[in-house]
Design an enzyme around this catalytic site. Structure first.
Site, PDB file in Angstrom:
ATOM      1  N   ASP A 120       0.810  -1.220   0.000  1.00 44.93           N
ATOM      2  CA  ASP A 120       0.000   0.000   0.000  1.00 44.93           C
ATOM      3  C   ASP A 120       0.842   1.269   0.000  1.00 44.93           C
ATOM      4  O   ASP A 120       1.767   1.419   0.787  1.00 44.93           O
ATOM      5  CB  ASP A 120      -0.925   0.028   1.229  1.00 44.93           C
ATOM      6  CG  ASP A 120      -1.863   1.229   1.185  1.00 44.93           C
ATOM      7  OD1 ASP A 120      -2.491   1.428   0.145  1.00 44.93           O
ATOM      8  OD2 ASP A 120      -1.944   1.957   2.187  1.00 44.93           O
ATOM      9  N   ASP A 167      -8.978   4.387   5.279  1.00 43.26           N
ATOM     10  CA  ASP A 167      -7.627   4.826   4.927  1.00 43.26           C
ATOM     11  C   ASP A 167      -7.154   5.891   5.931  1.00 43.26           C
ATOM     12  O   ASP A 167      -6.518   6.878   5.545  1.00 43.26           O
ATOM     13  CB  ASP A 167      -7.543   5.346   3.493  1.00 43.26           C
ATOM     14  CG  ASP A 167      -6.095   5.404   2.993  1.00 43.26           C
ATOM     15  OD1 ASP A 167      -5.190   4.978   3.729  1.00 43.26           O
ATOM     16  OD2 ASP A 167      -5.887   5.890   1.858  1.00 43.26           O
ATOM     17  N   ASN A 174      -4.059  10.257  -1.236  1.00 39.28           N
ATOM     18  CA  ASN A 174      -3.761   9.456  -2.408  1.00 39.28           C
ATOM     19  C   ASN A 174      -4.474   8.107  -2.299  1.00 39.28           C
ATOM     20  O   ASN A 174      -4.194   7.375  -1.374  1.00 39.28           O
ATOM     21  CB  ASN A 174      -2.244   9.249  -2.514  1.00 39.28           C
ATOM     22  CG  ASN A 174      -1.863   8.641  -3.847  1.00 39.28           C
ATOM     23  OD1 ASN A 174      -2.698   8.487  -4.731  1.00 39.28           O
ATOM     24  ND2 ASN A 174      -0.606   8.266  -3.988  1.00 39.28           N
TER      25      ASN A 174
HETATM   26  O1  DOR Z   1      -3.409   9.239   1.447  1.00 34.96           O
HETATM   27  C1  DOR Z   1      -2.601   8.351   1.646  1.00 34.96           C
HETATM   28  N1  DOR Z   1      -1.982   8.211   2.826  1.00 34.96           N
HETATM   29  N2  DOR Z   1      -2.311   7.504   0.655  1.00 34.96           N
HETATM   30  C2  DOR Z   1      -1.311   6.622   0.725  1.00 34.96           C
HETATM   31  O2  DOR Z   1      -1.086   5.939  -0.226  1.00 34.96           O
HETATM   32  C3  DOR Z   1      -0.504   6.516   1.936  1.00 34.96           C
HETATM   33  C4  DOR Z   1      -1.199   7.053   3.110  1.00 34.96           C
HETATM   34  C5  DOR Z   1      -0.272   7.326   4.241  1.00 34.96           C
HETATM   35  O3  DOR Z   1       0.439   6.401   4.670  1.00 34.96           O
HETATM   36  O4  DOR Z   1      -0.249   8.453   4.754  1.00 34.96           O
HETATM   37 ZN    ZN Z   2      -3.586   3.522   2.734  1.00 33.34          ZN
END
Ligand code: DOR
Ligand code: ZN
Length: 439
Positions: free
Chosen positions: A155, A311, A284
């Protein structure tokens, strides 16, 4: 451990097909009895929680969170991240491996699970698919699984090479693990900080084309289909584009084991929310167009989406208070997910409460094979959320249990106030049901 009796509540357990007034008895970490109101037979001596007017449901399951330990305890720790999770009604979270070091070993997996981490709910580590998440050498999935990993992923660092992704899918299938892909063709997104579109043009920022997501999803689906092995399971993380969900929908019609999740911000917000370079709207995959956002809602309502996942990606204030292009990706989400889903999916778009709860518990638990989670049948883990489904309240980031406050939902009106979160029979969170009700 004392027994807990939850009385006078309305039980909704989508996996068991229950939507009725029920009392429920929890003992030694498990559900031991379910009966009509006032009918529990073995509740003598149990502590009683009065759930009159409240909904009782399986504790929520978030299969996509970043708890930042080991390595970045200033953003979040397993203790603070799970406290935020409990406040949000979650009793199980699956923790992404982009820690420092990357969780690509049984040792790190075990470290995350040690009692010293003081998790207030259950943490299920997800192991890195490749060494250091560099997309080259595949890890020992059997060893990761026996240490406690429930899936593998890189990820944040998508696996681009066809051969490596093919081998990852095949090797994970052999040991019964799912492969979670953050679908982003990073060859198309280098130097980009938001979605490609009119907003990026207006702000003078380089934009990530939606094809960077859908192209990789299509590639991964092709690999799954070529492998011709029913054990192969591809799970697409944080789907954000219409084309990606269309590809998942088609793969499922073709009988492939391909699942996907959507985060609340992707069915609620669009690239417009970046406004004047708000870093709390930077994540992201990025916030997309209104058409993409609508496609997320449609896919949730028509059942293509298997899970809502937050997320949850905490970052410190000093890291987010910089120029948009230099800010890290990610927003927190554990405390707002239930309230947003009830306010929007249920109240606004009329998704039945049972289906909303299923997307937040039964389906994600089943997807990762978390046995005894996501349901409250007798013998299941005593993971319960009790909430007032009618309460409207205002979320205040300043009140968060997380170490970080990087949320775009500060000040939003949410629906559904968590009164108790119970993890394996212990009360992990008590909401007083009154704080910040109605501005
Ligand atoms: O928004 C995101 N935060 N997308 C990612 O791919 C990683 C994640 C992070 O670890 O902060
Ligand atoms: Zn993630």
């Amino acid at each position: 451990m004392t027994a807990l009796a939850i009385r006078n509540g309305h039980l909704i357990d989508p996996a068991a097909g229950i939507d009725a007034p029920k009392d429920i008895l929890l003992k030694d970490g498990k559900v031991v009895e379910i009966a009509g109101p006032g009918k529990l037979k073995s509740a003598n001596g149990a502590e009683v929680l009065d759930a009159t007017g409240l909904t009782v449901a399986p504790g929520l399951v978030d299969i996509h969170v970043h708890l930042r330990e080991p390595g970045q305890g200033y953003k979040e720790t397993i203790a603070t991240g799970t406290a935020a999770a409990a406040a949000g009604g979650f009793t199980s979270v699956a923790a992404m491996p982009n820690t420092i070091p990357v969780n690509d070993s049984p040792e790190t997996t075990r470290w995350m699970l040690a009692p010293e981490r003081n998790a207030s709910i259950r943490v299920f580590p997800i192991g890195a698919a490749t060494r250091g998440s560099k997309g080259e050498a595949i890890n020992d999935f059997a060893a990761l699984k026996s240490a406690g990993a429930v899936a593998v992923t890189d990820d944040g660092h998508p696996i681009l090479k066809d051969g490596v992704m093919r081998e990852t899918l095949a090797a994970a299938a052999r040991v019964g693990l799912s492969v979670i892909q953050h679908a982003e063709d990073t060859r198309l997104t280098k130097g980009c900080s938001m979605n490609a579109g009119p907003m990026a043009f207006k702000l003078g920022l380089r934009g990530m084309p939606p094809e960077a997501e859908s192209g990789l999803v299509e590639r991964d689906i092709r690999l799954v289909s070529e492998l011709r092995d029913a054990r192969v399971h591809l799970h697409v993380a944080h789907t954000s584009t219409a084309a990606a969900v269309a590809a998942v929908r088609q793969a499922r019609r073709n009988g492939l084991r391909v699942t996907c999740e959507v985060a609340p911000h992707h069915f609620l917000l669009t690239e417009e929310h970046v406004g004047l370079y708000s870093t709390h709207a930077k994540m992201n995959p990025p916030l997309r167009s209104a058409a993409d956002r609508d496609a997320m809602i449609e896919a949730i309502l028509d059942g293509v989406v298997d899970a809502i996942a937050t997320d949850h990606a905490p970052h410190a204030t000093h890291e987010k208070e910089v120029e948009f292009e230099n800010a890290p990706n990610g927003i927190t989400g554990l405390e707002t997910a239930l309230g947003l889903c009830l306010r929007w999916l249920h109240k606004e778009w009329k998704l039945p409460l049972g289906r909303v709860l299923s997307l937040l518990s039964a389906q994600p638990a089943a997807l990762l094979g978390l046995k005894g989670r996501g349901t409250l049948t007798v013998g299941s883990f005593a993971d319960v959320v009790v909430f007032d489904p009618k309460a409207e309240w205002t979320y205040r980031a300043a009140d968060t249990r997380s170490k970080s406050r990087n949320t775009p939902f500060d000040g939003w009106t949410l629906q559904g106030k968590v009164r108790w979160t119970i993890s394996e029979g212990r009360i992990a969170h008590r909401g007083n049901g009154q704080s910040s009700i109605k501005p």
